[in-house]
Design a protein around this motif. Structure first.
Motif, short mmCIF file in Angstrom:
data_model
loop_
_atom_site.label_atom_id
_atom_site.label_comp_id
_atom_site.label_asym_id
_atom_site.label_seq_id
_atom_site.Cartn_x
_atom_site.Cartn_y
_atom_site.Cartn_z
N UNK A 116 39.79 37.01 32.11
CA UNK A 116 40.38 36.06 33.04
C UNK A 116 39.44 35.85 34.22
N UNK A 117 38.95 34.63 34.37
CA UNK A 117 38.15 34.24 35.53
C UNK A 117 38.97 33.27 36.37
N UNK A 118 39.08 33.55 37.67
CA UNK A 118 39.88 32.66 38.51
C UNK A 118 39.32 32.62 39.93
N UNK A 119 39.68 31.54 40.62
CA UNK A 119 39.26 31.35 42.01
C UNK A 119 40.52 31.08 42.84
N UNK A 151 37.45 31.07 49.77
CA UNK A 151 37.55 31.27 48.33
C UNK A 151 37.22 32.71 47.95
N UNK A 152 37.97 33.20 46.97
CA UNK A 152 37.73 34.52 46.41
C UNK A 152 37.60 34.38 44.90
N UNK A 153 36.58 35.02 44.34
CA UNK A 153 36.29 34.92 42.91
C UNK A 153 36.69 36.23 42.21
N UNK A 154 37.47 36.06 41.12
CA UNK A 154 37.93 37.21 40.36
C UNK A 154 37.38 37.11 38.93
N UNK A 155 36.86 38.21 38.44
CA UNK A 155 36.47 38.32 37.03
C UNK A 155 37.17 39.55 36.46
N UNK A 156 38.08 39.30 35.53
CA UNK A 156 38.96 40.37 35.05
C UNK A 156 38.81 40.54 33.55
N UNK A 157 38.61 41.78 33.11
CA UNK A 157 38.51 42.09 31.69
C UNK A 157 39.55 43.16 31.36
N UNK A 158 40.39 42.86 30.34
CA UNK A 158 41.47 43.79 29.98
C UNK A 158 41.43 44.07 28.49
N UNK A 159 41.54 45.34 28.17
CA UNK A 159 41.76 45.77 26.78
C UNK A 159 43.20 46.26 26.70
N UNK A 164 30.38 33.56 43.60
CA UNK A 164 30.42 33.71 42.15
C UNK A 164 29.44 34.78 41.69
N UNK A 165 29.91 35.64 40.79
CA UNK A 165 29.09 36.66 40.12
C UNK A 165 28.51 37.70 41.09
#
Length: 816
Positions: A294-297, A304-312, A361-362
């Motif tokens: 899930x990538x969201x702003x 602005x805040x940038x989120x990069x989320x990885x879930x197993x 970003x990133x």
């Protein structure tokens, strides 16, 4: 003389079974008489021979009869179609006529004389009737997927099979849509499930596919059915015994995706005289993987805040289901019965989520790691009492159903979040949360249906229903503060929801020579009370009328058209009304909306059927107060909820056609094109407009060789818009092969879903100040091995008189 009586007894059973099969096929009654005669090799009449009229397309028995002393047989009221005559008698080989066609204008059909030659076996052996139905059948008012004939059903759950049905789509959250529309009503054996979307998904995922007979798709139901469900009804028919004696089947299967799975089921049936008893036990372990990116702003006060989320998110489910029922014929016209069913299921999700948060970003300023374990248990007990009374021979009948269901669910959740700087040092102490959520649902329903032919061409149907539903959800939350666990009052709540519905309907059906018309209206009076303890209850009371109209016209023996209209309602799901908050991590959660209103839909549909096989439909629908899933932001937090849109408009066109290339190669093609448009002048403070045309194509190929069946199914769904979501294309290929041994008592099925591992659920949104992309991959490539052994006495036995209950049960199943 004794031998002749035995012939009569066995043949009478053929008549009873053929009547049952013909009504199970929901064949439209006709007025044509079919007759003929039988002779032996010396040209002499053959008396007391068993004669069946069967469909030429799939060998389904329509009716059975005996030849008289002169070898003559006849069948009355045969509907239009293509048929064969099959005749058999002890001491002679079976004989089958050439195909012949009955049209709507046929008064009588005389079949050429059948000549039976002497056979080598003169002993009467076990009689077994086998009817092979196509995977996809199109009937006047519904599409039927005959699951028990499909190798793809082997080892699959009901949810996985449903996802393969024509026009049906199951999304990333197991929400079911039909021809692009959500809000489908799911029934099991013609009975409502009364479950929320999440509970229904759990039930379908834990229902063994080997217990399913067929899936019926009814896009525009009549007033006889509950008005809920704006896109129609999906009715899952479970198998039931139709043979005398004691018999059953044992099924064991294993599967491998990312993880191993297994399933076993036992079906037992006993029919003796007036009593029919049936039961099913099934258990299984189903573990599957689920990966989410899930990538969201978020934009809070211009920052602005940038989120990069990885879930197993692997999930393990264990299920134990049971079903026990009995029917008893008090008289040839009166049958009573009961069904007890339930389950004891459990599931565990171990989620591991890594989130990178930054102002560019990133570039991560903070890293979050959330580990959570969610353990759930689901228990259900349901009781149905039913009474079917055939009042007279004209078709007047009365049926009564009383139902009680109790659901006890419990969720125990643990969440721990660690906060880090990019260099690995701690930002703050870890946060640990606990949730316990006991949930109880109690349902009472009672209904009766009465049908009476007023004349030979006019039929009246009336009925009434009462239902009472109460849900009680209690969220007990705690938080770990400096090593001490204390109650978290801000997250704890209790939500009690009560709903009562009183309904009544009337249908009137008029049959003309080539046209039938049915009009009806259903009234539903609803009272609901949603009470979040400690706040003001949300009470509603409303009376609605739901008219429906159907016109069906037969142009000739190969062309038929129909037009239908209905108005329907969708009430919010129990989970959607419950304002609980469910966390994935501190910045991502889900919550309900206690102020959701019902949505109302007007449905119009035109159908054209060619040669009883090729079907083309055109549809239009308009929904007001459309219930739609949203993703919204609160500061840096993102949450999922539901809200009412102003309108949702849909257009759809569907074509479904079976085909036969050779005797060993046949299949089915289903293509749906649809448009979904959404409009709301004020949705979360925004003026929202969006829509898109999309299409779905699915084909099934069946190959028969060396006593085996090979099926290949491919489907493709184009990109589409649903509410605020832009959903990317999805596609996959499934394959399965089956073969029977030991005189068809032992069956081996090998199948693989998504053999190329290409099925994905990816979506994005840039609406309502959102900017996010979700990429998901479920555990979809699964290989399956399923073994089934049929045992017991499958021979056909019969009493010396024919029971009228078979006609009654057949009409109930086919009476829509």
């Amino acid at each position: 003389m004794k031998t002749k009586i035995n012939y009569i007894i066995y043949t009478l059973l053929l008549v009873v079974i053929s009547w049952g099969v013909s009504f199970g096929q929901a064949v439209k009654a006709g007025s044509t008489k079919v007759s003929g005669s039988l002779v032996n090799d010396q040209g002499k009449p053959l008396d007391y021979a068993s004669v069946s009229i069967i469909k030429a397309t799939d060998s389904t028995v329509v009716k059975g009869a005996l030849s008289n002393d002169n070898g003559v047989y006849s069948f009355e009221k045969i509907p239009a179609g293509k048929y064969l005559i099959k005749a058999s008698v002890v001491g002679y080989a079976k004989a089958i006529s050439q195909p012949f066609t009955v049209t709507e204008n046929s008064a009588t059909i005389e079949v050429p004389v059948l000549n039976l030659q002497p056979g080598t076996n003169t002993a009467l052996k076990t009689v077994t009737i086998t009817a092979t139905k196509p995977l996809i059948e199109r009937k006047i008012d519904r599409t039927v997927m005959n699951v028990e004939n499909s190798v793809l059903a082997a080892g699959n759950t009901a949810m996985e099979i449903l996802a393969k049905a024509p026009g049906v789509t199951v999304d990333k959250d197991d929400n079911i849509s039909l021809k692009g529309k959500q809000g489908v009503t799911v029934m099991i054996n013609d009975k409502l499930t009364y479950l929320s979307a999440a509970q229904l998904a759990t039930l379908l995922r834990s229902t063994d596919g080997n217990t399913i007979k067929s899936i019926e798709i009814i896009t525009n139901p009549s007033a006889k059915y509950d008005a809920a469900g704006n896109s129609g009804i999906i009715n899952i028919k479970l198998k039931k015994n139709t043979q005398s004696g004691t018999n059953g089947s044992l099924t064991a299967g294993t599967a491998k995706g990312q993880y191993w799975r297994d399933n076993t089921s036992l079906n037992l049936n006993h029919k003796d005289g007036n009593l029919n008893v049936f039961g099913t036990l099934s258990r299984g372990d189903n573990r599957r993987g689920h990966d989410l990116l899930l990538d969201r702003i978020t934009d809070s006060a211009g920052h602005k805040t940038y989120f990069n989320q990885q879930s197993m998110m692997p999930e393990s489910n264990h299920y134990n289901n049971y079903r026990l029922g009995a029917d008893y014929d008090l008289t040839p016209k009166h049958t009573i019965g009961f069904v007890v069913s339930g389950y004891s299921n459990s599931g565990t999700s171990d989620n591991d989520t890594h989130t990178l948060i930054g102002r560019q970003p990133n570039v991560a300023d903070t890293l979050l790691h959330t580990a959570s374990t969610i353990h759930q248990t689901y228990k259900n007990f349901a009781l149905n009492l039913n009474d079917r009374y055939k009042i007279d021979t004209s078709g007047q009948e009365l049926s009564i159903d009383l139902d009680y269901s109790k659901f006890r669910n419990y969720t125990n959740a643990y969440y721990k979040t660690d906060y880090f700087y990019p260099n690995g040092s701690l930002v703050r102490n870890p946060q640990t949360l606990f949730n316990q959520t006991p949930s109880n649902i109690t349902i009472y329903t009672g209904k009766f249906d009465y049908a009476k032919p007023l004349t030979k061409t006019i039929k009246l149907e009336v009925g009434a229903k009462f239902s009472s539903v109460k849900t009680d959800n209690d969220l007990r939350a705690q938080i770990d503060t400096n090593g001490s666990v204390v109650n978290d009052v801000g997250r704890s709540n209790r939500f009690i929801y009560q709903e009562n519905i009183q309904a009544g309907y009337i249908n009137l059906n008029k049959q003309f020579k080539k046209t039938s018309i049915q009009v009806g209206v259903r009234a539903e009076n609803t009272q609901s009370n949603g009470n979040l303890v400690g706040s003001t209850p949300v009470k509603r009371s409303y009376l609605n009328f739901f008219p429906s109209a159907f016109i069906n016209h037969t142009i000739n023996d190969k062309n038929e058209v129909s037009l239908s209209y209905s108005r329907r309602i969708d009430r919010p799901g129990y989970d959607d009304l419950n304002p609980f908050i469910y966390y994935l991590d501190p910045y991502t959660f889900n919550k309900g909306n206690a102020f959701l209103n019902p949505q109302y839909t007007q449905n119009f549909e035109f159908n054209y059927t060619y040669n009883k096989t090729v079907n083309v439909s055109l549809g239009y629908n308009r929904t007001t107060n459309a219930i739609t899933e949203l993703i919204l932001t609160e500061g840096k937090k993102t949450f999922q909820t539901n809200a009412n849109l102003q309108t949702q408009t849909g257009y759809n066109a569907n074509i479904n056609t079976p085909f036969t290339i050779t005797k060993w190669w046949e299949g089915n093609v289903n293509v749906t094109a649809f448009y979904l448009g959404f409009k709301s002048d004020s949705l979360a403070g925004y003026n929202f407009r969006d829509g898109q045309w999309a299409y779905q194509a699915r084909t099934t190929q069946t190959f028969k060789f060396a006593g085996a069946r090979l099926e290949v199914m491919g489907d493709y769904q184009s990109a589409l818009t649903y509410g605020i979501y832009k959903i990317r294309p999805r596609y996959s290929v499934d394959m399965g092969i089956s073969k029977s041994f030991m005189d068809k008592k032992f069956n081996v099925k090998l199948a693989c879903d998504d053999i190329f591992n290409i099925r994905r659920n990816n979506l994005s949104s840039n609406a309502l100040n959102n900017s996010f992309t979700i990429r998901q991959h479920n555990d979809t490539r699964v290989g399956r091995l399923t073994l089934t052994y049929n045992f017991g006495n499958n021979s056909i036995q019969v009493r010396e008189h024919r029971s009228g209950a078979d006609d009654e049960k057949g009409r109930v199943k086919g009476n829509n």
